[in-house]
Write a protein that holds these residues in place. Sequence first.
Motif, mmCIF file in Angstrom:
data_model
loop_
_atom_site.group_PDB
_atom_site.id
_atom_site.type_symbol
_atom_site.label_atom_id
_atom_site.label_comp_id
_atom_site.label_asym_id
_atom_site.label_seq_id
_atom_site.Cartn_x
_atom_site.Cartn_y
_atom_site.Cartn_z
ATOM 1 N N LEU A 111 0.831 -1.210 0.000
ATOM 2 C CA LEU A 111 0.000 0.000 0.000
ATOM 3 C C LEU A 111 0.867 1.261 0.000
ATOM 4 O O LEU A 111 0.619 2.200 -0.765
ATOM 5 C CB LEU A 111 -0.934 0.001 1.209
ATOM 6 C CG LEU A 111 -1.993 -1.099 1.233
ATOM 7 C CD1 LEU A 111 -2.780 -1.049 2.532
ATOM 8 C CD2 LEU A 111 -2.912 -0.994 0.033
ATOM 9 N N LEU A 112 1.889 1.270 0.845
ATOM 10 C CA LEU A 112 2.786 2.428 0.878
ATOM 11 C C LEU A 112 3.618 2.532 -0.393
ATOM 12 O O LEU A 112 3.939 3.628 -0.853
ATOM 13 C CB LEU A 112 3.696 2.359 2.105
ATOM 14 C CG LEU A 112 2.992 2.574 3.436
ATOM 15 C CD1 LEU A 112 3.953 2.321 4.591
ATOM 16 C CD2 LEU A 112 2.408 3.961 3.526
ATOM 17 N N HIS A 113 3.963 1.401 -0.979
ATOM 18 C CA HIS A 113 4.726 1.411 -2.228
ATOM 19 C C HIS A 113 3.916 2.040 -3.352
ATOM 20 O O HIS A 113 4.431 2.856 -4.124
ATOM 21 C CB HIS A 113 5.153 -0.015 -2.579
ATOM 22 C CG HIS A 113 6.181 -0.085 -3.641
ATOM 23 N ND1 HIS A 113 5.883 -0.461 -4.916
ATOM 24 C CD2 HIS A 113 7.504 0.182 -3.611
ATOM 25 C CE1 HIS A 113 6.984 -0.427 -5.645
ATOM 26 N NE2 HIS A 113 7.982 -0.035 -4.874
ATOM 27 N N GLY A 114 2.646 1.685 -3.439
ATOM 28 C CA GLY A 114 1.778 2.288 -4.455
ATOM 29 C C GLY A 114 1.593 3.784 -4.235
ATOM 30 O O GLY A 114 1.636 4.581 -5.175
ATOM 31 N N ALA A 115 1.400 4.183 -2.985
ATOM 32 C CA ALA A 115 1.246 5.608 -2.673
ATOM 33 C C ALA A 115 2.523 6.379 -2.995
ATOM 34 O O ALA A 115 2.470 7.496 -3.526
ATOM 35 C CB ALA A 115 0.882 5.790 -1.202
ATOM 36 N N THR A 116 3.661 5.788 -2.725
ATOM 37 C CA THR A 116 4.936 6.448 -3.024
ATOM 38 C C THR A 116 5.129 6.595 -4.525
ATOM 39 O O THR A 116 5.668 7.606 -4.992
ATOM 40 C CB THR A 116 6.102 5.670 -2.394
ATOM 41 O OG1 THR A 116 5.872 5.555 -0.988
ATOM 42 C CG2 THR A 116 7.423 6.359 -2.634
ATOM 43 N N ALA A 117 4.686 5.622 -5.303
ATOM 44 C CA ALA A 117 4.769 5.738 -6.766
ATOM 45 C C ALA A 117 3.963 6.938 -7.259
ATOM 46 O O ALA A 117 4.384 7.646 -8.180
ATOM 47 C CB ALA A 117 4.282 4.456 -7.430
ATOM 48 N N LEU A 118 2.815 7.193 -6.637
ATOM 49 C CA LEU A 118 2.014 8.368 -7.014
ATOM 50 C C LEU A 118 2.725 9.663 -6.635
ATOM 51 O O LEU A 118 2.672 10.652 -7.377
ATOM 52 C CB LEU A 118 0.638 8.296 -6.368
ATOM 53 C CG LEU A 118 -0.258 7.163 -6.854
ATOM 54 C CD1 LEU A 118 -1.543 7.114 -6.040
ATOM 55 C CD2 LEU A 118 -0.553 7.311 -8.335
ATOM 56 N N VAL A 119 3.394 9.675 -5.503
ATOM 57 C CA VAL A 119 4.155 10.864 -5.089
ATOM 58 C C VAL A 119 5.317 11.095 -6.055
ATOM 59 O O VAL A 119 5.576 12.237 -6.470
ATOM 60 C CB VAL A 119 4.658 10.724 -3.633
ATOM 61 C CG1 VAL A 119 5.632 11.825 -3.278
ATOM 62 C CG2 VAL A 119 3.484 10.718 -2.675
ATOM 63 N N VAL A 120 6.010 10.038 -6.448
ATOM 64 C CA VAL A 120 7.109 10.158 -7.411
ATOM 65 C C VAL A 120 6.574 10.719 -8.735
ATOM 66 O O VAL A 120 7.199 11.587 -9.350
ATOM 67 C CB VAL A 120 7.811 8.795 -7.618
ATOM 68 C CG1 VAL A 120 8.730 8.813 -8.825
ATOM 69 C CG2 VAL A 120 8.578 8.403 -6.367
ATOM 70 N N ALA A 121 5.401 10.261 -9.168
ATOM 71 C CA ALA A 121 4.798 10.779 -10.394
ATOM 72 C C ALA A 121 4.451 12.258 -10.262
ATOM 73 O O ALA A 121 4.667 13.040 -11.194
ATOM 74 C CB ALA A 121 3.557 9.977 -10.756
ATOM 75 N N ALA A 122 3.917 12.658 -9.125
ATOM 76 C CA ALA A 122 3.574 14.068 -8.919
ATOM 77 C C ALA A 122 4.828 14.942 -8.958
ATOM 78 O O ALA A 122 4.819 16.025 -9.548
ATOM 79 C CB ALA A 122 2.846 14.246 -7.593
ATOM 80 N N ILE A 123 5.907 14.477 -8.365
ATOM 81 C CA ILE A 123 7.172 15.223 -8.412
ATOM 82 C C ILE A 123 7.686 15.283 -9.844
ATOM 83 O O ILE A 123 8.139 16.326 -10.311
ATOM 84 C CB ILE A 123 8.204 14.599 -7.458
ATOM 85 C CG1 ILE A 123 7.757 14.796 -6.005
ATOM 86 C CG2 ILE A 123 9.588 15.195 -7.680
ATOM 87 C CD1 ILE A 123 8.559 13.998 -4.996
ATOM 88 N N GLY A 124 7.598 14.161 -10.562
ATOM 89 C CA GLY A 124 8.012 14.142 -11.974
ATOM 90 C C GLY A 124 7.201 15.099 -12.813
ATOM 91 O O GLY A 124 7.731 15.791 -13.679
ATOM 92 N N ASN A 125 5.900 15.183 -12.553
ATOM 93 C CA ASN A 125 5.042 16.116 -13.283
ATOM 94 C C ASN A 125 5.451 17.557 -13.010
ATOM 95 O O ASN A 125 5.494 18.390 -13.913
ATOM 96 C CB ASN A 125 3.582 15.891 -12.906
ATOM 97 C CG ASN A 125 2.634 16.664 -13.790
ATOM 98 O OD1 ASN A 125 2.792 16.684 -15.002
ATOM 99 N ND2 ASN A 125 1.647 17.288 -13.191
ATOM 100 N N HIS A 126 5.774 17.832 -11.768
ATOM 101 C CA HIS A 126 6.173 19.187 -11.391
ATOM 102 C C HIS A 126 7.518 19.554 -12.025
ATOM 103 O O HIS A 126 7.702 20.681 -12.490
ATOM 104 C CB HIS A 126 6.250 19.304 -9.874
ATOM 105 C CG HIS A 126 6.642 20.658 -9.383
ATOM 106 N ND1 HIS A 126 5.798 21.747 -9.469
ATOM 107 C CD2 HIS A 126 7.786 21.109 -8.820
ATOM 108 C CE1 HIS A 126 6.417 22.807 -8.977
ATOM 109 N NE2 HIS A 126 7.613 22.444 -8.572
ATOM 110 N N LEU A 127 8.442 18.628 -12.053
ATOM 111 C CA LEU A 127 9.792 18.924 -12.539
ATOM 112 C C LEU A 127 9.937 18.857 -14.053
ATOM 113 O O LEU A 127 10.692 19.633 -14.629
ATOM 114 C CB LEU A 127 10.808 17.969 -11.905
ATOM 115 C CG LEU A 127 10.999 18.099 -10.407
ATOM 116 C CD1 LEU A 127 11.963 17.026 -9.910
ATOM 117 C CD2 LEU A 127 11.511 19.477 -10.055
ATOM 118 N N GLY A 128 9.241 17.921 -14.688
ATOM 119 C CA GLY A 128 9.496 17.739 -16.109
ATOM 120 C C GLY A 128 8.290 17.497 -16.970
ATOM 121 O O GLY A 128 8.431 17.193 -18.152
ATOM 122 N N GLY A 129 7.097 17.563 -16.424
ATOM 123 C CA GLY A 129 5.903 17.405 -17.239
ATOM 124 C C GLY A 129 5.334 15.998 -17.213
ATOM 125 O O GLY A 129 5.788 15.124 -16.479
ATOM 126 N N GLY A 130 4.343 15.803 -18.063
ATOM 127 C CA GLY A 130 3.555 14.586 -18.069
ATOM 128 C C GLY A 130 4.292 13.317 -18.416
ATOM 129 O O GLY A 130 4.098 12.290 -17.780
#
Length: 146
Positions: A111-130
Amino acid sequence: MGVGAVAGKAPRRGQGGSLSLAPMSMPASRTAGGFAPRPLLMWIVVLTAARIIYLQYTPLGLYTDEAQYWLWSRALDFGYFSKPPLIAWLVRASTNLCGNGEACVRLASPLLHGATALVVAAIGNHLGGGRLAFWAGVTYATDRKS
């Protein structure tokens, strides 16, 4: 005045340095960088569900440290000899939810691994886009070492 504000008008949601995945002016399925969070979210949900199902059928018993965490979860405290308290709290929460079996002791991990993947995606979106957001989330979620 905040970032993006025009004289007399408040900034729109998604402006002002926030980590918004879907600004108000775009449909919820796609953001300005071309990032479609639904496919990534579905990917991570399916992968997390598969990991939880695998937990139920794995022949592996608890390792020594997992058994120790379970033991700690029986008598909660604000710290233990080698770890802070969150691991015991998470094990206690998951075992209260579904019992004291091996799968329940390990439930917080996927569960935490899946949530962390979403956080990593949000950071990626902020830094470099979709595109970066999608591949960062997928790469983290499918990494065999995590």
